[in-house]
Design a protein around this motif. Structure first.
Motif, mmCIF file in Angstrom:
data_model
loop_
_atom_site.group_PDB
_atom_site.id
_atom_site.type_symbol
_atom_site.label_atom_id
_atom_site.label_comp_id
_atom_site.label_asym_id
_atom_site.label_seq_id
_atom_site.Cartn_x
_atom_site.Cartn_y
_atom_site.Cartn_z
ATOM 1 N N GLY A 1 0.713 -1.227 0.060
ATOM 2 C CA GLY A 1 -0.063 -0.130 0.127
ATOM 3 C C GLY A 1 0.824 1.141 -0.032
ATOM 4 N N MET A 2 2.237 1.183 0.106
ATOM 5 C CA MET A 2 2.884 2.294 0.258
ATOM 6 C C MET A 2 3.112 2.936 -1.172
ATOM 7 S SD MET A 2 5.991 1.481 2.790
ATOM 8 C CE MET A 2 5.756 1.758 4.786
ATOM 9 N N PRO B 1 -0.408 -8.177 -2.484
ATOM 10 C CA PRO B 1 -0.098 -8.907 -1.290
ATOM 11 C C PRO B 1 -1.012 -9.871 -0.884
ATOM 12 C CG PRO B 1 -0.979 -6.863 -0.772
ATOM 13 C CD PRO B 1 -1.080 -6.926 -2.121
ATOM 14 N N ASP B 2 -0.412 -11.062 -0.421
ATOM 15 C CA ASP B 2 -1.090 -12.107 0.158
ATOM 16 C C ASP B 2 -0.564 -12.882 1.362
ATOM 17 O OD1 ASP B 2 1.018 -13.815 -0.812
ATOM 18 O OD2 ASP B 2 -0.324 -14.481 -2.542
ATOM 19 N N ASP B 3 -0.830 -14.139 1.709
ATOM 20 C CA ASP B 3 -0.260 -14.795 2.805
ATOM 21 C C ASP B 3 1.188 -14.964 2.553
ATOM 22 O OD1 ASP B 3 -2.516 -14.931 4.035
ATOM 23 O OD2 ASP B 3 -3.093 -16.723 3.588
ATOM 24 N N TRP C 1 0.021 -4.384 13.907
ATOM 25 C CA TRP C 1 0.282 -5.390 12.663
ATOM 26 C C TRP C 1 -1.334 -5.901 12.375
ATOM 27 C CZ3 TRP C 1 3.377 -7.684 9.351
ATOM 28 C CH2 TRP C 1 2.988 -9.008 8.833
ATOM 29 N N GLU C 2 -1.833 -6.131 13.282
ATOM 30 C CA GLU C 2 -3.421 -6.589 12.941
ATOM 31 C C GLU C 2 -4.109 -5.609 12.253
ATOM 32 O OE1 GLU C 2 -4.280 -9.540 13.482
ATOM 33 O OE2 GLU C 2 -2.451 -9.973 14.248
ATOM 34 N N ALA D 1 -5.370 -5.892 8.322
ATOM 35 C CA ALA D 1 -6.525 -5.718 7.750
ATOM 36 C C ALA D 1 -6.458 -4.854 6.528
ATOM 37 C CB ALA D 1 -7.416 -5.151 8.840
ATOM 38 N N TYR D 2 -5.828 -3.981 6.503
ATOM 39 C CA TYR D 2 -5.795 -2.767 5.300
ATOM 40 C C TYR D 2 -5.092 -3.601 4.145
ATOM 41 C CZ TYR D 2 -4.266 0.840 2.090
ATOM 42 O OH TYR D 2 -3.747 1.517 1.023
#
Lengths: 235, 491
Positions: free
Chosen positions: B138-139, B252-254, B272-273, B277-278
């Protein structure tokens, strides 16, 4: 979201550098009929060690200009060593300036004495770098590019006029008396000798007036602070 | 390959009803303001700087008498011209030393964090960003280096900029940017044995050419991309610039989140959580439309190698070098010029070509996974006598990890030289140059004339293909040497 329509008022008066501004360039041309010219060729990495912006023109196309890096051994077949060609306009094959982001490439071309580079398309980073240094990248159709190459091959004294205000580029009547209309009989005579080119209105304003992006951004600090504050409050 | 081009884009639905691409989602969040008919002012989250493209930018700030606006959002390292042997000694080459010294002074004066020579975090700028957790989904990320596209592997908008733009970001944390067009390249299916991510990207380049993505931001998608590790994804995004792309990105994914967790600078605990979520919202919506979409099959990809002087000039390892008749009209002059420089002949096999140097390194392929891959292949083997092999780790962290895993011993026994971190022979700014006329199989990103030294002849390939060349002294199909599946090196 803020949308501004006239960037002019957003530049600080103190930063206007009228000497840099660019509008009409009329000149003979140097034809570099090679595609995918990368910035490593324009200025090899070993010349990137300076900490100033000046003096890069000496090493422009260094390894295409000289044998064994020796200034006493110019490669005669390379266009910058060909006395027939000179001028402020460099005309090149498609995808000019690809590869490394080094702005030194734009500095070297400008320092060598060019004000305009013409191609059928430019690599994105190079195009930005050129614009930030008041080196005007003019994108023309592949057809018109080939027309320029043929014209200059027939008559190296032929001139081009680039008019930024009108966004027009055209081949001019040659001062030696031959006309571009005569360089190739038949179909080529029918095509136009000029073409319109695109440039976004913001950048056009910058170039015509000698404004820098950084001046614009520094004068946008309030908006930037507002943006940052909104970010923090939305967390 | 199949291609879809959308001339009429219907992206202008009323807000809320629009299908957005991954790029749109990040871009729109970073618009400070728009200029009618012109670019947008885009906010930059992270700015990486290095010694070569930053001095003139700092000079500009000093001339104006201003300081770096957000020093905590800028990170510096020395990588481009540093020596890769004896880094504890002063840099011998005067101009390189001065650039590195200027970086130290500038960072100190402006309060910018520097991971310089001797620092445990020093390394190639595009290796250390992800490794330290600075790079996050997201950056917006920029650096005065075209391979900044690497960071896009984490689902961010990351692109290279020139020095004037470095100055703008230092001064305002913003840039004026026009929104690029959007392209998606889908690679679906399973990769053949011995084919790795470098082969995927060289294959894409061979299909769409070194200018095939100019003016576009490229999202890489499809099952073959999803199956890749983060290191492998970085290799692909790294070379998106070689297609002319403004940037490359992967949702992005796991795999992304697993890689990032507990890195030094990633968020911790509740943050982190919240971040997670974002980040999970960062993907292209199902009905999002791209200006251009390309579909490729993973099964079609062979180990790749380049024969020419731009990264689009690649072929499968068992293919012949193209002939002038087999390529389109406009590329003909480029082909003969390239082959003359490379000393290669059209229509002949590339396999069997003698190799003088092997360079394993650069921001494309110098991460721990690359070194592991090479070591697992090389273990118990010895390099060919007349080949010189340099392995240059991407960072001090990679170097340390390699030593902990015993990879350094494997290289030593194979006759490979493990050097210290830096850009090294990728661009020959330091003393690591390939001599004129010599052939180098390189895991780097550019085979331009003179890139690895004046007259040097570069053939780009994967770490596996490079390792196979090191062992045999020539260009070979690595699969012929693979007797079993690659095994990890034991400690």
């Amino acid at each position: 979201m803020i949308i501004e329509h006239c960037p002019k008022d957003s530049f600080g008066e103190q930063f206007k550098k009228m000497a840099k501004r660019i509008n009409i360039v009329r000149s003979t041309i140097v034809p570099l009929n090679i595609e995918n010219v990368d910035t490593d060729q324009i200025i090899p990495a070993r010349f990137l060690k300076a900490t100033s912006r000046e003096g890069f023109g000496t090493n422009l196309f260094r390894d295409w200009r000289f044998i064994n890096d020796d200034e006493n051994q110019p490669k005669q077949e390379f266009v910058l060593n060909n006395k027939k060609y000179s001028g402020k306009i460099l005309v090149t094959g498609k995808n000019f300036g690809c590869g490394s982001s080094r702005e030194h490439a734009a500095w070297a071309i400008k320092d060598f004495g060019f004000d305009v580079v013409v191609s059928s398309f430019f690599a994105d980073i190079f195009k930005n770098n050129a614009l930030n240094n008041f080196l005007l990248p003019v994108t023309v159709s592949e057809k018109f590019l080939q027309k320029i190459f043929k014209a200059v091959e027939a008559d190296p004294a032929i001139e081009i006029e680039v008019n930024l205000e009108k966004q027009m580029i055209k081949l001019l009547e040659s001062p030696t008396g031959s006309s571009p209309r005569h360089w190739e009989p038949g179909e080529a005579r029918e095509g136009p000798l000029g073409e319109a080119f695109e440039i976004n209105s913001y950048k056009k304003t910058c170039l015509l007036n000698g404004y820098d992006d950084i001046d614009y951004l520094l004068n946008s600090k309030e908006d930037i602070l507002k943006y940052e504050n909104n970010l923090v409050s939305s967390l | 390959m199949s291609v879809t081009v959308n001339k009429e884009l219907s992206r202008s639905f009323p807000s809320g009803a629009r299908a957005l691409t991954l790029f749109d989602k990040i871009w729109e969040k970073h618009i400070v303001k728009q200029i009618g008919g012109g670019p947008s002012v885009i906010y930059i989250d992270k700015h990486f700087i290095h010694e070569v493209t930053s001095p003139q930018a700092f000079n500009g700030l000093n001339k104006r008498g201003i300081k770096v606006f957000r020093p905590q959002q800028t990170v510096a390292t020395a990588d481009h011209n540093v020596p890769t042997l004896n880094q504890h000694l002063p840099i011998k080459e005067e101009l390189s030393r001065k650039q590195v010294e200027a970086l130290i002074t500038n960072c100190a004066e402006h309060g910018v964090e520097l991971y310089g020579l001797g620092h445990p975090f020093q390394g190639i700028v595009h290796v250390i960003g992800p490794e330290l957790g600075i790079t996050q989904p997201g950056m917006t990320i920029v650096c005065g280096d075209s391979h900044t596209s690497t960071h896009g592997a984490f689902g961010c908008i990351a692109f290279g900029i020139g020095t004037s733009e470095v100055e703008m970001v230092l001064a305002t944390q913003c840039l004026l940017q026009a929104k690029p067009k959007l392209m998606r390249i889908n690679v679906d299916g399973e990769l053949n044995k011995g084919v790795v991510s470098k082969d995927i990207v060289l294959y894409i380049l061979s299909k769409i050419s070194a200018s095939g993505a100019t003016g576009h931001a490229v999202e890489f998608a499809g099952s073959a991309i999803r199956s890749l590790s983060m290191e492998a994804r970085m290799t692909i995004c790294n070379m998106s610039i070689e297609m002319g792309a403004r940037c490359g990105l992967i949702a992005p994914d796991d795999t992304t989140f697993d890689y990032m967790k507990d890195r030094p600078q990633t968020p911790k605990g509740a943050l982190w959580e919240a971040s997670l979520a974002y980040w999970k919202t960062l993907y292209s919506d199902g009905n999002a439309i791209f200006d251009k979409e390309i579909f490729l099959k993973a099964e079609d990809i062979e180990p790749m190698i380049t024969y020419g002087t731009n990264p689009g000039m690649g072929i499968g390892i068992n293919d012949n070098i193209p002939t002038a008749e087999s390529i389109n009209e406009t590329d003909k002059s480029g082909l003969s010029k390239s082959l003359a420089y490379m000393g290669l002949t059209e229509g002949t096999p590339i396999k069997g070509q003698k190799v003088d140097y092997v360079f394993i390194g650069s921001c494309t392929n110098s991460r721990i996974e690359d070194l592991r891959m090479v070591a697992s292949f090389v273990k118990g083997k010895r390099k060919a006598d007349d080949v010189e092999v340099w392995v240059v780790p991407g960072s001090k962290q990679v170097e340390k990890q390699a030593k902990e895993e015993g990879i350094d011993k494997v290289f030593e026994e194979a006759g490979f030289i493990l050097r210290q971190p830096g850009c090294s022979a990728c661009l020959g700014m330091n003393e690591d140059k390939i001599p004129a006329g010599k052939y180098c199989i390189s895991t780097s990103n550019r085979n331009f004339e003179g890139r690895q030294g004046p007259g040097a002849r570069t053939m780009l390939a994967s770490p596996l293909t490079a390792a196979a060349a090191a062992i045999t002294g020539k260009v070979v199909d690595v699969r012929e040497l693979l007797v079993s599946e690659l095994e990890p090196v034991e400690n």
